[in-house]
Write an enzyme that holds these catalytic residues in place. Sequence first.
Site, PDB file in Angstrom:
ATOM      1  N   ASP A  47       0.822  -1.211   0.000  1.00 32.99           N
ATOM      2  CA  ASP A  47       0.000   0.000   0.000  1.00 32.99           C
ATOM      3  C   ASP A  47       0.857   1.263   0.000  1.00 32.99           C
ATOM      4  O   ASP A  47       2.020   1.244   0.414  1.00 32.99           O
ATOM      5  CB  ASP A  47      -0.882   0.043   1.262  1.00 32.99           C
ATOM      6  CG  ASP A  47      -2.063  -0.903   1.187  1.00 32.99           C
ATOM      7  OD1 ASP A  47      -2.090  -1.769   0.281  1.00 32.99           O
ATOM      8  OD2 ASP A  47      -2.962  -0.789   2.043  1.00 32.99           O
ATOM      9  N   HIS A  79       3.856  -2.180   3.074  1.00 35.74           N
ATOM     10  CA  HIS A  79       3.822  -0.816   2.538  1.00 35.74           C
ATOM     11  C   HIS A  79       5.073  -0.521   1.719  1.00 35.74           C
ATOM     12  O   HIS A  79       6.186  -0.626   2.235  1.00 35.74           O
ATOM     13  CB  HIS A  79       3.702   0.189   3.685  1.00 35.74           C
ATOM     14  CG  HIS A  79       2.419   0.053   4.461  1.00 35.74           C
ATOM     15  ND1 HIS A  79       2.263  -0.873   5.469  1.00 35.74           N
ATOM     16  CD2 HIS A  79       1.229   0.701   4.335  1.00 35.74           C
ATOM     17  CE1 HIS A  79       1.023  -0.784   5.943  1.00 35.74           C
ATOM     18  NE2 HIS A  79       0.370   0.159   5.282  1.00 35.74           N
TER      19      HIS A  79
HETATM   20 ZN   LIG Z   1      -2.622   3.268   3.192  1.00 37.37          ZN
END
Ligand SMILES: [Zn+2]
Length: 267
Positions: free
Chosen positions: A81, A227
Amino acid sequence: MKNGGSNPPAPGNRCAGPPGGLSCRPGGFVFYYARMLLPLAATGVALGAWAYGTYEPNSSLFGRAIGRGSPAQRVAYLTFDDGPNPGATEPILATLGAHGVPAAFFMVGEHVRRFPAIARRVAELGHDVGNHTLRHKKLHLLGPSRIREELEGAHEIIAELTGRAPRTFRAPHGYRNPFVTRATRRLGYTVFGWTFGVWDSDSRVSAEEIRARVRRKLKPGAIVLLHDGDGYDPNGDRRRTADALPGIIEDARGRGYVFRPLAELIA
Ligand SMILES: [Zn+2]
């Protein structure tokens, strides 16, 4: 005269309601207060359900969100993400390529606008490209027009700059409300949550610790939340996640796991 049988209640008697009425039963006051409290309790349950729908990333209250694949097989899905990101996305793509592992990237529209070449590379290499809003807003407190703007704005940028229209969506922090569901339906999206995250966005967590946490938490069908960017800072440092990735892949494969593309879970 005793107040019993079919006799009418005496004036002033606290049991003055209709015969057999709530306040005349044994423990009448308990019933009375229960009747007062029940609506409050119902409100509490409704608020609890609303909070569950809002903050639980895999809740189906505001439309279905896929949080895990089949638990019957040793398969796992890597998701990244908050990218694209200049320091982390490229090394992550290199590791994925070297090991032949597919992944999904839920991108922030404004980051795609800033780093279009990196975003395009993700798509060209065949990884799943998903929508993670335009500016990484927490959507649960926004109304319908702001939510449409966040989702449709990101959709247009990602489609234009990567050459691939997203088919999947993940809400920032997993926070949703009914307007999010309406906007994702309009775009024909499948909504994803995740099975577990490892707090790799916390700068105090080392690459070794990120690797160890994935090793501990991995289970069949897991959608792993990592991430490759920072939702708010386009240059945020996510190199620790990139450094952890070769070990994550090695550990999982050593235990017989196969990494699969997230797109296979699209309804
Ligand atoms: Zn996010």
